[in-house]
Design a protein around this motif. Structure first.
Motif, PDB file in Angstrom:
ATOM      1  N   GLU A   8      -1.864   3.587  -9.655  1.00 32.65           N
ATOM      2  CA  GLU A   8      -1.150   4.312  -8.614  1.00 32.65           C
ATOM      3  C   GLU A   8      -1.518   3.863  -7.207  1.00 32.65           C
ATOM      4  O   GLU A   8      -0.861   4.255  -6.238  1.00 32.65           O
ATOM      5  N   ASP A   9      -2.564   3.030  -7.081  1.00 31.70           N
ATOM      6  CA  ASP A   9      -3.047   2.589  -5.770  1.00 31.70           C
ATOM      7  C   ASP A   9      -2.305   1.375  -5.227  1.00 31.70           C
ATOM      8  O   ASP A   9      -2.384   1.090  -4.027  1.00 31.70           O
ATOM      9  N   VAL A  10      -1.622   0.615  -6.092  1.00 27.79           N
ATOM     10  CA  VAL A  10      -1.106  -0.692  -5.691  1.00 27.79           C
ATOM     11  C   VAL A  10       0.403  -0.796  -5.850  1.00 27.79           C
ATOM     12  O   VAL A  10       1.000  -0.171  -6.738  1.00 27.79           O
ATOM     13  N   VAL A  11       1.013  -1.598  -4.972  1.00 22.26           N
ATOM     14  CA  VAL A  11       2.454  -1.818  -4.965  1.00 22.26           C
ATOM     15  C   VAL A  11       2.717  -3.270  -5.370  1.00 22.26           C
ATOM     16  O   VAL A  11       2.241  -4.199  -4.717  1.00 22.26           O
ATOM     17  N   ILE A  12       3.479  -3.446  -6.430  1.00 22.56           N
ATOM     18  CA  ILE A  12       3.777  -4.785  -6.959  1.00 22.56           C
ATOM     19  C   ILE A  12       5.273  -5.038  -6.841  1.00 22.56           C
ATOM     20  O   ILE A  12       6.094  -4.241  -7.301  1.00 22.56           O
ATOM     21  N   SER A  13       5.622  -6.159  -6.211  1.00 26.08           N
ATOM     22  CA  SER A  13       7.036  -6.543  -6.106  1.00 26.08           C
ATOM     23  C   SER A  13       7.251  -7.899  -6.744  1.00 26.08           C
ATOM     24  O   SER A  13       6.397  -8.785  -6.667  1.00 26.08           O
ATOM     25  N   THR A  14       8.406  -8.044  -7.381  1.00 24.76           N
ATOM     26  CA  THR A  14       8.786  -9.339  -7.936  1.00 24.76           C
ATOM     27  C   THR A  14      10.294  -9.515  -7.793  1.00 24.76           C
ATOM     28  O   THR A  14      10.978  -8.641  -7.263  1.00 24.76           O
TER      29      THR A  14
END
Length: 337
Positions: free
Chosen positions: A97-103
């Protein structure tokens, strides 16, 4: 797969704990600098460098990582997946829940681990398995691009496996201008609306949280230019696809001393008024991430240039290619709260 997704309370608390400046984007907070994973060789050496850099970045409080299915022959996504698995499931205090991942997807990828360059991957995987059909391939110069919902269904599944994530936070249609040019405006917007409908379905299924477009020249060029993308029309497509509660929320575009147009050229029309791409995005409630802020390392005053980029009004975060721990250490010092 790792369950969950980035959440506002957790991302904000993580950044505060690490002493990092926080930027809010709807239901998440992000560090103003993110790790970009485009550059580098498709080999084990650069994979190990990236993995060390990403783990170090998490430790220092950078909580956003940007990638794409086609980056480094799929290795960039796989490297991030290894890091997330180690960081979230094993031996650190990092939570999903701490990190934002984009692809991203749209450009035909290769798969270095399977020994397939893009043309072979297209033939042996995408066409042979009827994931896409030949008439769905849009060709612009040396680029092969698709907007097919069946392809994005497949691509999102592949990215989730590589990243070891049940839910991807931000999913971009990658360089859609490569399809716009051969399709023409009318057919392009018809197909992008259909694709946005598919992405709304992916949100409902819990595979992605938000979607957007990641562009190169499409959003910053002249309205008369080949491949020009209208943010107003894209937003209208999203409303048609998902109603007023649609999940089209992010745009990515280049912004650096060599490409300053996003903050200077008033080329986007919103309700009859001409605005810069950054201001137009903000007027539409979209969050802007920027690519190539250091021109792939070509700028001389890197720290000054990066600081100016993230301090530009309307920019959420800058995607900085950092495949070495030393680069992360240098750039993280800019965003300490």
């Amino acid at each position: 797969m790792i369950s969950g997704y980035a959440q506002e309370q957790d991302t904000r608390a993580f950044l505060k704990r690490k002493g990092i400046i926080s930027r809010k984007a709807g239901s998440v907070s992000v560090s103003p600098i993110a790790i970009g994973t485009h550059l580098g060789e498709m080999n084990k050496e650069d994979s190990l460098r990236y993995q060390e850099a990403i783990m170090y970045a998490f430790n220092k409080g950078i909580n956003m990582v940007d990638t794409a299915l086609n980056y480094r022959g799929m290795r960039s996504e796989r490297d991030i997946g290894l890091c997330l698995t180690k960081a979230v499931l094993n031996d650190t205090d990092l939570r999903r829940e701490d990190v934002v991942i984009s692809t991203k997807a749209g450009i035909i990828p290769g798969d270095i681990d399977a020994g397939l360059v893009p043309k072979d991957y297209l033939r042996e995987v995408l066409l042979q398995r009827e994931i896409i059909h030949p008439d769905e391939i849009n060709i612009y110069r040396h680029h092969k691009h698709v907007l097919s919902p069946t392809y994005f269904d497949f691509a999102i599944g592949e990215s989730r496996k590589h990243l070891n994530l049940e839910t991807i936070d931000i999913y971009y249609v990658h360089n859609p201008e490569y399809s716009l040019i051969p399709l023409g405006q009318r057919e392009f917007y018809r197909q992008i609306q259909r694709l946005f409908g598919k992405l709304e379905e992916e949100v409902r299924q819990g595979h992605i949280r938000f979607y957007g477009i990641a562009t190169w020249d499409g959003l910053i060029g002249s309205p008369e230019a080949e491949g020009y993308l209208s943010l107003e029309q894209l937003a209208a497509c999203a409303r048609e696809a998902g109603g007023d509660g649609h999940h089209f929320s992010f745009v990515q575009l280049p912004f650096n001393p060599g490409k300053p147009e996003a903050n200077h050229a008033k080329n986007q029309q919103i309700k009859g008024k001409w605005l810069t791409a950054i201001d137009a995005a903000r007027a539409l409630g979209l969050y802007v991430t920027v690519s190539s802020p250091l021109q792939a390392g070509a700028v001389l005053e890197k720290k000054k240039t990066l600081s100016a980029a993230i301090q530009t009004n309307g920019i959420l975060a800058a995607m900085v290619g950092m495949k070495r721990k030393e680069h992360v250490k240098e750039n993280a010092s800019i965003i300490l709260g």
